[in-house]
Design a protein around this motif. Structure first.
Motif, PDB file in Angstrom:
ATOM      1  N   GLY A 193       0.816  -1.210   0.000  1.00  0.00           N
ATOM      2  CA  GLY A 193       0.000   0.000   0.000  1.00  0.00           C
ATOM      3  C   GLY A 193       0.849   1.259   0.000  1.00  0.00           C
ATOM      4  O   GLY A 193       0.557   2.232  -0.723  1.00  0.00           O
ATOM      5  N   GLN A 194       1.910   1.275   0.803  1.00  0.00           N
ATOM      6  CA  GLN A 194       2.803   2.436   0.851  1.00  0.00           C
ATOM      7  C   GLN A 194       3.538   2.619  -0.475  1.00  0.00           C
ATOM      8  O   GLN A 194       3.676   3.740  -0.969  1.00  0.00           O
ATOM      9  N   TYR A 195       4.001   1.527  -1.058  1.00  0.00           N
ATOM     10  CA  TYR A 195       4.703   1.596  -2.343  1.00  0.00           C
ATOM     11  C   TYR A 195       3.769   2.155  -3.418  1.00  0.00           C
ATOM     12  O   TYR A 195       4.152   3.029  -4.201  1.00  0.00           O
ATOM     13  N   LYS A 196       2.541   1.660  -3.437  1.00  0.00           N
ATOM     14  CA  LYS A 196       1.553   2.117  -4.429  1.00  0.00           C
ATOM     15  C   LYS A 196       1.272   3.610  -4.258  1.00  0.00           C
ATOM     16  O   LYS A 196       1.184   4.347  -5.243  1.00  0.00           O
ATOM     17  N   ARG A 197       1.142   4.043  -3.012  1.00  0.00           N
ATOM     18  CA  ARG A 197       0.865   5.454  -2.761  1.00  0.00           C
ATOM     19  C   ARG A 197       2.029   6.335  -3.230  1.00  0.00           C
ATOM     20  O   ARG A 197       1.816   7.407  -3.827  1.00  0.00           O
ATOM     21  N   MET A 198       3.257   5.884  -2.994  1.00  0.00           N
ATOM     22  CA  MET A 198       4.423   6.687  -3.361  1.00  0.00           C
ATOM     23  C   MET A 198       4.646   6.722  -4.864  1.00  0.00           C
ATOM     24  O   MET A 198       5.035   7.753  -5.416  1.00  0.00           O
ATOM     25  N   ARG A 199       4.410   5.585  -5.535  1.00  0.00           N
ATOM     26  CA  ARG A 199       4.661   5.519  -6.975  1.00  0.00           C
ATOM     27  C   ARG A 199       3.477   6.018  -7.794  1.00  0.00           C
ATOM     28  O   ARG A 199       3.633   6.333  -8.983  1.00  0.00           O
ATOM     29  N   GLY A 200       2.300   6.036  -7.191  1.00  0.00           N
ATOM     30  CA  GLY A 200       1.120   6.443  -7.939  1.00  0.00           C
ATOM     31  C   GLY A 200       0.750   5.462  -9.038  1.00  0.00           C
ATOM     32  O   GLY A 200       0.173   5.837 -10.065  1.00  0.00           O
ATOM     33  N   ALA A 201       1.114   4.196  -8.825  1.00  0.00           N
ATOM     34  CA  ALA A 201       0.842   3.170  -9.831  1.00  0.00           C
ATOM     35  C   ALA A 201       0.652   1.829  -9.141  1.00  0.00           C
ATOM     36  O   ALA A 201       1.235   1.574  -8.081  1.00  0.00           O
ATOM     37  N   PHE A 202      -0.152   0.979  -9.749  1.00  0.00           N
ATOM     38  CA  PHE A 202      -0.399  -0.363  -9.206  1.00  0.00           C
ATOM     39  C   PHE A 202       0.558  -1.334  -9.895  1.00  0.00           C
ATOM     40  O   PHE A 202       0.266  -1.867 -10.960  1.00  0.00           O
ATOM     41  N   GLU A 203       1.727  -1.534  -9.299  1.00  0.00           N
ATOM     42  CA  GLU A 203       2.738  -2.444  -9.845  1.00  0.00           C
ATOM     43  C   GLU A 203       2.696  -3.730  -9.025  1.00  0.00           C
ATOM     44  O   GLU A 203       3.464  -3.927  -8.086  1.00  0.00           O
ATOM     45  N   ALA A 204       1.792  -4.632  -9.401  1.00  0.00           N
ATOM     46  CA  ALA A 204       1.575  -5.840  -8.599  1.00  0.00           C
ATOM     47  C   ALA A 204       2.842  -6.667  -8.458  1.00  0.00           C
ATOM     48  O   ALA A 204       3.063  -7.333  -7.443  1.00  0.00           O
ATOM     49  N   GLY A 205       3.721  -6.636  -9.480  1.00  0.00           N
ATOM     50  CA  GLY A 205       4.898  -7.494  -9.478  1.00  0.00           C
ATOM     51  C   GLY A 205       6.037  -7.031  -8.616  1.00  0.00           C
ATOM     52  O   GLY A 205       7.099  -7.655  -8.612  1.00  0.00           O
ATOM     53  N   VAL A 206       5.861  -5.973  -7.821  1.00  0.00           N
ATOM     54  CA  VAL A 206       6.967  -5.457  -7.019  1.00  0.00           C
ATOM     55  C   VAL A 206       7.162  -6.231  -5.723  1.00  0.00           C
ATOM     56  O   VAL A 206       8.245  -6.208  -5.138  1.00  0.00           O
ATOM     57  N   LEU A 207       6.135  -6.897  -5.238  1.00  0.00           N
ATOM     58  CA  LEU A 207       6.210  -7.724  -4.031  1.00  0.00           C
ATOM     59  C   LEU A 207       5.447  -9.012  -4.285  1.00  0.00           C
ATOM     60  O   LEU A 207       4.446  -9.015  -5.006  1.00  0.00           O
TER      61      LEU A 207
END
Length: 460
Positions: A193-207
């Motif tokens: 959730g924090q990563y998504k908020r910071m990047r402004g994108a839904f990158e499911a493959g990051v975790l």
């Protein structure tokens, strides 16, 4: 006049001297990192015949390069507890080797986490990931933060602070962390959730290890435990043994342990003991897995409370005594170096036939040597423990295609991967002169895949 045998002996001695020199340099540079040195020595001890047969690995400096992380990130993690007090922990991420793909490896939140633990785990991950046959490199990370005793809000605030720094170093094609000890679906959710908020994108493959509603994979929770049993099953079949009718002891009571017990029971075994950090439960009637799941996955209680439901069971304080219980198959699934020489002697004297490592490096080198010398079938962690990261890689594949596979599909792929790891390991042991030695076989099979890729990619 030197004979051909004399020349071969001189060549072997030269390679042996070279390996020893490289290891001594590793010792000097990392003298306060015992777990890392233990992991390096175990791999190096397997590689003499490989280096004799493939001198290119020496000429290209593969050993010198593979023991040095490509990147090591060490950072401060400040957060606020529920009383408004500022707390500070340490965060780590080691990006050890990307020859086969983006860095891949879990995050561990536990007070014991330090540089040595993270580097040992990351180094092991290089070869474990290579064995899976998936396009993933080796990495690991974590913090000395302890989730135990913390509220959900405190854990959320810590995870958000941790991700603020970690986000600078990860990405779907760069580094894909997952969970490990102390990091489950809750912690992964907060970090995602924090990563998504910071990047402004839904990158499911990051975790990986995410919830099923936002890109997770069916079967991921069970994967490491199931994978361990699948690997041990292959090892047993080769010698005419099976889980059916066997007595099994499993250390730990987290995800790995619970699902190793579940799969062993499905295969017809009787699991009689498991543990947590307070001690172990012995139930001669067979462990009731529903009770363990209720205690550990729902109520978050200690293992001794098992006796409240099963008064015939015995609870013993301290964990090491679990290996004094007679069994056919032992599955150490708790933590590193939990099974030492004394414990190995007890298991052997009680007739153990096979040991399968579900945790990362749970057996000391003395214990491993004793098992091998006494013809106990031994499944090393970097092979038997690879189920979790295998399904993490499958989660990455599902995220890339935006398609979710069924539980049966994932489990079938996992089973096939573990069979292949066993076959690759047993064949490498045969080819390089130590038939049946899965420790050497797994080290060699994993090393060759990574080393060949490093040679192809030049000095980087």
């Amino acid at each position: 006049m030197k004979t051909m045998e004399d020349v071969k002996d001189i060549q072997k001695q030269n390679v042996r001297d070279y390996v020893q020199q490289v290891y001594h340099r590793v010792e000097k540079r990392n003298e306060y990192e015992p777990e890392f040195l233990q992991a390096v020595k175990e791999v190096f001890d397997s590689l003499l015949p490989v280096l004799v047969k493939n001198p290119t690995y020496i000429n290209k400096g593969i050993l010198e390069r593979i023991v040095e992380p490509e990147r090591f990130v060490f950072f401060r993690v400040p957060w606020l507890d529920d009383k408004g007090n500022v707390r500070v922990n340490r965060g780590f991420r080691v990006q050890f080797n990307s020859a086969l793909g983006p860095y891949k490896g879990g995050l561990r939140f536990h007070p014991s986490v330090n540089t040595s633990i993270i580097k040992f785990l990351g180094f092991e991950q290089i070869f474990k990931n290579a064995l899976t046959g998936q396009p993933i490199g080796g990495g690991k990370g974590g913090s000395d933060f302890d989730p135990k005793g913390k509220s959900d809000d405190e854990i959320m605030r810590f995870c958000q602070s941790f991700m603020i720094e970690l986000s600078k170093h990860i990405g779907p094609d760069i580094d894909v962390p997952a969970g490990d000890i102390g990091v489950g679906a809750r912690e992964i959710g907060y970090m995602f959730g924090q990563y998504k908020r910071m990047r402004g994108a839904f990158e499911a493959g990051v975790l990986t290890g995410k919830g099923l509603d936002y890109g997770g994979s069916l079967g991921r929770t069970e994967a490491t435990g199931y994978g361990t049993v699948y690997f041990v099953e292959e090892m047993l079949k080769d010698k005419g043994y099976e889980f059916e009718g066997s007595t099994v002891v499993v250390s730990g009571s987290g995800n790995v342990s619970i699902y190793a017990m579940e799969k062993a029971m499905e295969f017809g075994a009787k699991v009689v003991a498991c543990s947590d950090s307070s001690g172990y439960i012995y139930d001669q009637n067979g462990i009731n897995l529903d009770t363990i799941k209720q205690l550990k996955e729902v109520e978050n209680k200690r293992i001794y409370e098992y006796k409240n439901e099963h008064p015939d069971a015995v609870f013993v304080e301290g964990c090491s005594g679990i290996w004094s219980i007679p069994c056919d198959i032992a599955l150490p699934c708790a933590t590193q170096n939990e099974l030492d020489r004394e414990s190995a002697e007890l298991l052997i004297s009680n007739g153990v036939k096979a040991v399968g490592e579900g945790a990362n490096m749970p057996s000391t080198q003395d214990a491993i040597d004793l098992f091998i010398d006494n013809d106990v079938l031994f499944a090393p962690a970097k092979a038997a423990n690879a189920g979790g990261v295998s399904v993490s890689a499958l989660e990455m594949a599902q995220n890339s295609t935006r398609i979710m596979w069924t539980r049966e599909d994932v489990d079938s792929k996992l089973h096939e991967i573990m069979k292949n790891i066993y076959q690759d390991s047993i064949q490498a042991a045969e080819e390089y002169g130590d038939p049946g030695n899965l420790v050497k076989g797994a080290n060699i099979a994993g090393f060759i895949k990574v080393a060949d890729a490093m040679v192809s990619q030049g000095v980087v």
